[in-house]
Design a protein around this motif. Structure first.
Motif, PDB file in Angstrom:
ATOM      1  N   PHE A  66       0.710  -1.370   0.035  1.00 23.53           N
ATOM      2  CA  PHE A  66       0.038   0.042  -0.109  1.00 23.53           C
ATOM      3  C   PHE A  66       0.670   1.389  -0.015  1.00 23.53           C
ATOM      4  O   PHE A  66       0.673   2.274  -0.916  1.00 23.53           O
ATOM      5  CB  PHE A  66      -0.862   0.073   1.266  1.00 23.53           C
ATOM      6  CG  PHE A  66      -1.878   1.247   1.164  1.00 23.53           C
ATOM      7  CD1 PHE A  66      -2.805   1.411   0.293  1.00 23.53           C
ATOM      8  CD2 PHE A  66      -1.666   2.176   2.208  1.00 23.53           C
ATOM      9  CE1 PHE A  66      -3.800   2.305   0.594  1.00 23.53           C
ATOM     10  CE2 PHE A  66      -2.691   3.456   2.333  1.00 23.53           C
ATOM     11  CZ  PHE A  66      -3.745   3.316   1.430  1.00 23.53           C
ATOM     12  N   PHE A  67       2.069   1.588   0.812  1.00 22.93           N
ATOM     13  CA  PHE A  67       2.899   2.520   0.980  1.00 22.93           C
ATOM     14  C   PHE A  67       3.693   2.658  -0.369  1.00 22.93           C
ATOM     15  O   PHE A  67       3.797   3.777  -0.811  1.00 22.93           O
ATOM     16  CB  PHE A  67       3.744   2.381   2.092  1.00 22.93           C
ATOM     17  CG  PHE A  67       2.958   2.353   3.246  1.00 22.93           C
ATOM     18  CD1 PHE A  67       1.857   3.207   3.547  1.00 22.93           C
ATOM     19  CD2 PHE A  67       3.525   1.761   4.619  1.00 22.93           C
ATOM     20  CE1 PHE A  67       1.355   3.295   4.574  1.00 22.93           C
ATOM     21  CE2 PHE A  67       2.785   1.734   5.813  1.00 22.93           C
ATOM     22  CZ  PHE A  67       1.623   2.528   5.997  1.00 22.93           C
TER      23      PHE A  67
ATOM     24  N   CYS B 117       1.345   4.354  -2.698  1.00 22.91           N
ATOM     25  CA  CYS B 117       1.336   5.762  -2.623  1.00 22.91           C
ATOM     26  C   CYS B 117       2.449   6.403  -3.083  1.00 22.91           C
ATOM     27  O   CYS B 117       2.520   7.656  -3.663  1.00 22.91           O
ATOM     28  CB  CYS B 117       0.887   6.041  -1.173  1.00 22.91           C
ATOM     29  SG  CYS B 117      -0.714   5.354  -0.567  1.00 22.91           S
ATOM     30  N   ASP B 118       3.755   5.787  -2.575  1.00 23.98           N
ATOM     31  CA  ASP B 118       5.039   6.333  -3.245  1.00 23.98           C
ATOM     32  C   ASP B 118       5.058   6.512  -4.538  1.00 23.98           C
ATOM     33  O   ASP B 118       5.848   7.463  -5.048  1.00 23.98           O
ATOM     34  CB  ASP B 118       6.195   5.534  -2.600  1.00 23.98           C
ATOM     35  CG  ASP B 118       7.475   6.283  -2.553  1.00 23.98           C
ATOM     36  OD1 ASP B 118       7.525   7.337  -2.820  1.00 23.98           O
ATOM     37  OD2 ASP B 118       8.447   5.680  -2.114  1.00 23.98           O
TER      38      ASP B 118
ATOM     39  N   TYR C  63       2.872   6.772  -7.066  1.00 22.93           N
ATOM     40  CA  TYR C  63       1.827   7.668  -7.207  1.00 22.93           C
ATOM     41  C   TYR C  63       2.555   9.197  -7.134  1.00 22.93           C
ATOM     42  O   TYR C  63       2.510   9.922  -7.988  1.00 22.93           O
ATOM     43  CB  TYR C  63       0.331   7.883  -6.593  1.00 22.93           C
ATOM     44  CG  TYR C  63      -0.316   8.759  -6.901  1.00 22.93           C
ATOM     45  CD1 TYR C  63      -1.049   8.900  -8.036  1.00 22.93           C
ATOM     46  CD2 TYR C  63      -0.497   9.918  -6.248  1.00 22.93           C
ATOM     47  CE1 TYR C  63      -1.859   9.896  -8.747  1.00 22.93           C
ATOM     48  CE2 TYR C  63      -1.125  10.972  -6.335  1.00 22.93           C
ATOM     49  CZ  TYR C  63      -1.976  11.118  -7.678  1.00 22.93           C
ATOM     50  OH  TYR C  63      -2.583  12.106  -7.849  1.00 22.93           O
ATOM     51  N   LEU C  64       3.208   9.451  -5.995  1.00 23.61           N
ATOM     52  CA  LEU C  64       3.834  10.579  -5.973  1.00 23.61           C
ATOM     53  C   LEU C  64       4.972  10.999  -6.838  1.00 23.61           C
ATOM     54  O   LEU C  64       5.042  12.175  -7.259  1.00 23.61           O
ATOM     55  CB  LEU C  64       4.328  10.673  -4.373  1.00 23.61           C
ATOM     56  CG  LEU C  64       3.283  10.901  -3.382  1.00 23.61           C
ATOM     57  CD1 LEU C  64       4.027  11.261  -2.001  1.00 23.61           C
ATOM     58  CD2 LEU C  64       2.442  12.338  -3.472  1.00 23.61           C
TER      59      LEU C  64
ATOM     60  N   LYS D 127       4.610   6.837   6.474  1.00 24.41           N
ATOM     61  CA  LYS D 127       3.999   6.815   5.075  1.00 24.41           C
ATOM     62  C   LYS D 127       2.891   7.030   4.826  1.00 24.41           C
ATOM     63  O   LYS D 127       2.219   7.550   3.738  1.00 24.41           O
ATOM     64  CB  LYS D 127       4.772   5.848   4.221  1.00 24.41           C
ATOM     65  CG  LYS D 127       6.264   5.783   4.085  1.00 24.41           C
ATOM     66  CD  LYS D 127       6.877   4.883   3.256  1.00 24.41           C
ATOM     67  CE  LYS D 127       8.207   4.758   3.170  1.00 24.41           C
ATOM     68  NZ  LYS D 127       8.803   3.838   2.037  1.00 24.41           N
TER      69      LYS D 127
ATOM     70  N   LEU E 152       1.481  10.352   3.474  1.00 25.12           N
ATOM     71  CA  LEU E 152       1.323  10.519   2.089  1.00 25.12           C
ATOM     72  C   LEU E 152      -0.223  10.243   1.562  1.00 25.12           C
ATOM     73  O   LEU E 152      -0.358  10.882   0.392  1.00 25.12           O
ATOM     74  CB  LEU E 152       2.281   9.401   1.369  1.00 25.12           C
ATOM     75  CG  LEU E 152       3.763   9.518   1.432  1.00 25.12           C
ATOM     76  CD1 LEU E 152       4.374   8.341   0.857  1.00 25.12           C
ATOM     77  CD2 LEU E 152       4.250  10.637   0.994  1.00 25.12           C
ATOM     78  N   ILE E 153      -0.950   9.932   2.145  1.00 23.70           N
ATOM     79  CA  ILE E 153      -2.378   9.319   1.658  1.00 23.70           C
ATOM     80  C   ILE E 153      -3.315  10.704   1.587  1.00 23.70           C
ATOM     81  O   ILE E 153      -3.640  10.951   0.395  1.00 23.70           O
ATOM     82  CB  ILE E 153      -3.115   8.539   2.761  1.00 23.70           C
ATOM     83  CG1 ILE E 153      -2.511   7.000   2.872  1.00 23.70           C
ATOM     84  CG2 ILE E 153      -4.647   8.307   2.138  1.00 23.70           C
ATOM     85  CD1 ILE E 153      -3.091   6.273   3.513  1.00 23.70           C
TER      86      ILE E 153
ATOM     87  N   VAL F 146      -2.339  12.122  -1.655  1.00 24.14           N
ATOM     88  CA  VAL F 146      -2.620  11.421  -2.856  1.00 24.14           C
ATOM     89  C   VAL F 146      -4.281  11.589  -3.023  1.00 24.14           C
ATOM     90  O   VAL F 146      -4.679  11.890  -4.068  1.00 24.14           O
ATOM     91  CB  VAL F 146      -2.495   9.894  -2.691  1.00 24.14           C
ATOM     92  CG1 VAL F 146      -3.168   9.132  -3.841  1.00 24.14           C
ATOM     93  CG2 VAL F 146      -1.090   9.356  -2.565  1.00 24.14           C
TER      94      VAL F 146
ATOM     95  N   GLU G 217      -4.617  15.774  -3.874  1.00 24.28           N
ATOM     96  CA  GLU G 217      -3.729  16.183  -4.960  1.00 24.28           C
ATOM     97  C   GLU G 217      -2.789  17.535  -4.648  1.00 24.28           C
ATOM     98  O   GLU G 217      -2.856  18.488  -4.957  1.00 24.28           O
ATOM     99  CB  GLU G 217      -4.312  16.277  -6.229  1.00 24.28           C
ATOM    100  CG  GLU G 217      -4.834  15.046  -6.779  1.00 24.28           C
ATOM    101  CD  GLU G 217      -5.368  15.261  -8.221  1.00 24.28           C
ATOM    102  OE1 GLU G 217      -5.283  16.556  -8.652  1.00 24.28           O
ATOM    103  OE2 GLU G 217      -5.862  14.352  -8.826  1.00 24.28           O
TER     104      GLU G 217
ATOM    105  N   TYR H  10       2.891  19.188  -3.628  1.00 25.93           N
ATOM    106  CA  TYR H  10       4.201  18.474  -2.815  1.00 25.93           C
ATOM    107  C   TYR H  10       5.447  19.388  -2.583  1.00 25.93           C
ATOM    108  O   TYR H  10       5.937  19.716  -3.622  1.00 25.93           O
ATOM    109  CB  TYR H  10       4.408  17.204  -3.345  1.00 25.93           C
ATOM    110  CG  TYR H  10       3.218  16.338  -3.932  1.00 25.93           C
ATOM    111  CD1 TYR H  10       2.265  15.939  -2.921  1.00 25.93           C
ATOM    112  CD2 TYR H  10       3.262  16.391  -5.323  1.00 25.93           C
ATOM    113  CE1 TYR H  10       1.300  15.325  -3.619  1.00 25.93           C
ATOM    114  CE2 TYR H  10       2.329  15.588  -5.827  1.00 25.93           C
ATOM    115  CZ  TYR H  10       1.250  15.213  -5.139  1.00 25.93           C
ATOM    116  OH  TYR H  10       0.131  14.499  -5.728  1.00 25.93           O
TER     117      TYR H  10
END
Length: 239
Positions: A81-82, A85-86, A88-89, A164, A167-168, A171, A174, A177
């Motif tokens: 899962f993390f 997210c990573d 996607y960033l 982490k 980060l959600i 995501v 949006e 960052y």
């Protein structure tokens, strides 16, 4: 499944055979540690929110409760899962010049080869970090004539990446960052990693910090090696 003497006192790290005794009529009595004369695990009576807050504060007792006295085996699911997210960033940072007004465009992201490339890079960096940490601790353990439970250390490292989760929101909403924001999240995760190592090994802070620094060095080397590659994932797609 935890066996006898798998539990630990959250105060002094002494081994314990049980956390509580279950008497008739649903009466529970918390076990008292024979070493420090304190409850073996006070957190079994606490609300999960309190435990989470103490974990965020990197309290040793909370880490011992989570790593030794619970059957929390979701580290692999959290890891995937993390990583998503990573990835996607990283992908979105490559396309900051192409803003999208349609929130449903997240479906389109899954069709981008670069997204999968960023997922692979994030996975490689995590493997390099964990590999560097475990290799260093294994070497130190061999020099000291001891043995290490590498599987327990790996589980602790993955669970301690819970930072982490910050980060959600980025995501979902949006967010723009900033390097400072992402840097603070990274620092918090590394601090949690260091605390997890210290709790598992019951060692000094210096050893855990050295292990984390070596893992970070390994991760950085992988990232720099990727940047020096003469091709990109988009080049592969174009071919």
């Amino acid at each position: 499944m935890m066996e006898e003497d798998d539990f630990r006192c959250v105060e002094c790290n002494e081994k314990a055979s049980e956390l509580h005794r279950d008497y008739s009529n649903g009466i529970l009595k918390i076990t008292i540690c024979g070493s420090c004369q304190k409850p073996v695990d006070k957190y079994i009576e606490y609300d999960p929110v309190i435990i989470l807050i103490d974990a965020i504060l990197c309290k040793t007792q909370a880490f011992r409760h989570i790593l030794f006295n619970t059957r929390l085996n979701i580290h692999w699911k959290l890891c995937v899962f993390f990583l998503l997210c990573d990835a996607y960033l990283r992908w979105s940072l490559l396309h900051v010049s192409e803003p999208s007004s349609d929130p449903a465009d997240i479906i389109r992201y899954t069709k981008e080869w670069e997204f999968y490339g960023m997922f692979g890079l994030a996975a490689l960096e995590l493997m390099a970090f964990c590999g560097g940490v475990l290799a260093f601790l294994w070497a130190v353990g061999r020099l000291q004539g001891g043995t290490l439970e590498l599987s327990l250390l790996l589980r602790a490292l993955l669970l301690s990446c819970y930072g982490k989760v910050l980060l959600i929101p980025a995501v979902i909403w949006e967010h723009d960052y900033s390097p400072l924001c992402l840097g603070l999240i990274k620092l918090f995760v590394l601090t949690s990693n260091s605390q997890a190592i210290r709790v598992i090994l019951n060692s000094r802070r210096r050893l855990s910090l050295m292990a984390v620094c070596l893992g970070l060095l390994s991760e950085t080397c992988v990232a720099q090696a990727y940047k020096k590659l003469p091709w990109s994932f988009q080049d592969i797609v174009d071919v």
